[in-house]
Design a protein around this motif. Structure first.
Motif, PDB file in Angstrom:
ATOM      1  N   LEU A   1       6.306   7.438   9.383  1.00  0.00           N
ATOM      2  CA  LEU A   1       6.176   8.063   8.189  1.00  0.00           C
ATOM      3  C   LEU A   1       6.028   9.245   8.116  1.00  0.00           C
ATOM      4  O   LEU A   1       5.847  10.292   8.618  1.00  0.00           O
ATOM      5  N   ALA A   2       7.096   8.875   6.218  1.00  0.00           N
ATOM      6  CA  ALA A   2       7.294  10.674   5.569  1.00  0.00           C
ATOM      7  C   ALA A   2       5.623  11.433   5.472  1.00  0.00           C
ATOM      8  O   ALA A   2       5.280  10.789   5.312  1.00  0.00           O
ATOM      9  N   ASP A   3       5.848  12.557   5.468  1.00  0.00           N
ATOM     10  CA  ASP A   3       4.637  13.399   3.979  1.00  0.00           C
ATOM     11  C   ASP A   3       3.946  12.846   3.272  1.00  0.00           C
ATOM     12  O   ASP A   3       2.811  11.933   3.622  1.00  0.00           O
ATOM     13  N   HIS A   4       4.963  12.474   2.960  1.00  0.00           N
ATOM     14  CA  HIS A   4       3.968  12.174   0.970  1.00  0.00           C
ATOM     15  C   HIS A   4       3.538  10.301   1.689  1.00  0.00           C
ATOM     16  O   HIS A   4       2.930   9.872   1.224  1.00  0.00           O
ATOM     17  N   GLU A   5       4.266   9.594   1.904  1.00  0.00           N
ATOM     18  CA  GLU A   5       3.707   8.034   2.568  1.00  0.00           C
ATOM     19  C   GLU A   5       2.435   8.515   3.886  1.00  0.00           C
ATOM     20  O   GLU A   5       1.556   7.615   3.282  1.00  0.00           O
ATOM     21  N   TRP A   6       2.236   9.201   4.609  1.00  0.00           N
ATOM     22  CA  TRP A   6       1.045   9.602   4.905  1.00  0.00           C
ATOM     23  C   TRP A   6      -0.761  10.054   4.074  1.00  0.00           C
ATOM     24  O   TRP A   6      -1.555   9.087   4.264  1.00  0.00           O
ATOM     25  N   ARG A   7       0.064  10.542   3.786  1.00  0.00           N
ATOM     26  CA  ARG A   7      -0.442  11.314   2.546  1.00  0.00           C
ATOM     27  C   ARG A   7      -1.200  10.471   1.348  1.00  0.00           C
ATOM     28  O   ARG A   7      -1.993  10.529   1.213  1.00  0.00           O
ATOM     29  N   SER A   8      -0.252   9.512   0.800  1.00  0.00           N
ATOM     30  CA  SER A   8      -0.956   8.408   0.179  1.00  0.00           C
ATOM     31  C   SER A   8      -1.633   7.459   0.688  1.00  0.00           C
ATOM     32  O   SER A   8      -2.199   7.078  -0.448  1.00  0.00           O
ATOM     33  N   LEU A   9      -1.629   7.765   1.829  1.00  0.00           N
ATOM     34  CA  LEU A   9      -3.203   5.951   2.274  1.00  0.00           C
ATOM     35  C   LEU A   9      -4.190   7.080   2.742  1.00  0.00           C
ATOM     36  O   LEU A   9      -4.981   5.913   3.030  1.00  0.00           O
TER      37      LEU A   9
END
Length: 121
Positions: A72-80
């Motif tokens: 996951l990219a940074d913005h993807e794991w943060r969105s979780l």
């Protein structure tokens, strides 16, 4: 849970644990916590590491995003809902437990900027 360390040290590529693809499925059910769990940090001579265990509902969302085929990219794991200081990179998929995200960052990373401190000359 033992820390998983890879011999790979390139930051751009997500790794898969090749031994896990050859292993038969485990009879034990995976552990899904009620909320996101963060490990303590651990390190080798190059990186500091940590792992993050996702609850089942969030793991399903992670699967929808990347289908465990890529990190996951940074913005993807943060969105979780994963919250960490800057500089952490999801670097590997551990097939037996894809709901456990493996992160690392170079030693000496500034947690506010995500940049590695340059040695003074």
């Amino acid at each position: 849970l033992k820390p998983y360390r890879s011999a790979h040290d390139g930051p751009a590529r997500c790794l898969r644990d090749p031994s896990s693809e050859l292993s038969p499925p485990s009879a034990a059910m995976p552990h899904y916590p009620d909320e996101i769990e963060y490990s303590e940090k651990y390190a080798d001579s190059t990186y500091e590491y940590r792992h993050v265990i996702l609850p089942k509902a969030i793991a399903k969302e992670m699967y929808r995003i990347a289908a465990t085929k890529r990190c996951l990219a940074d913005h993807e794991w943060r969105s979780l809902g994963v919250t960490q200081s800057r500089g952490w990179v999801h670097y590997e998929i551990h097939r037996p437990e894809p709901h456990i995200l493996l992160f690392r960052r170079p030693l000496g990373t500034d947690p506010n900027t995500g940049r590695v401190a340059q040695p003074q000359r």
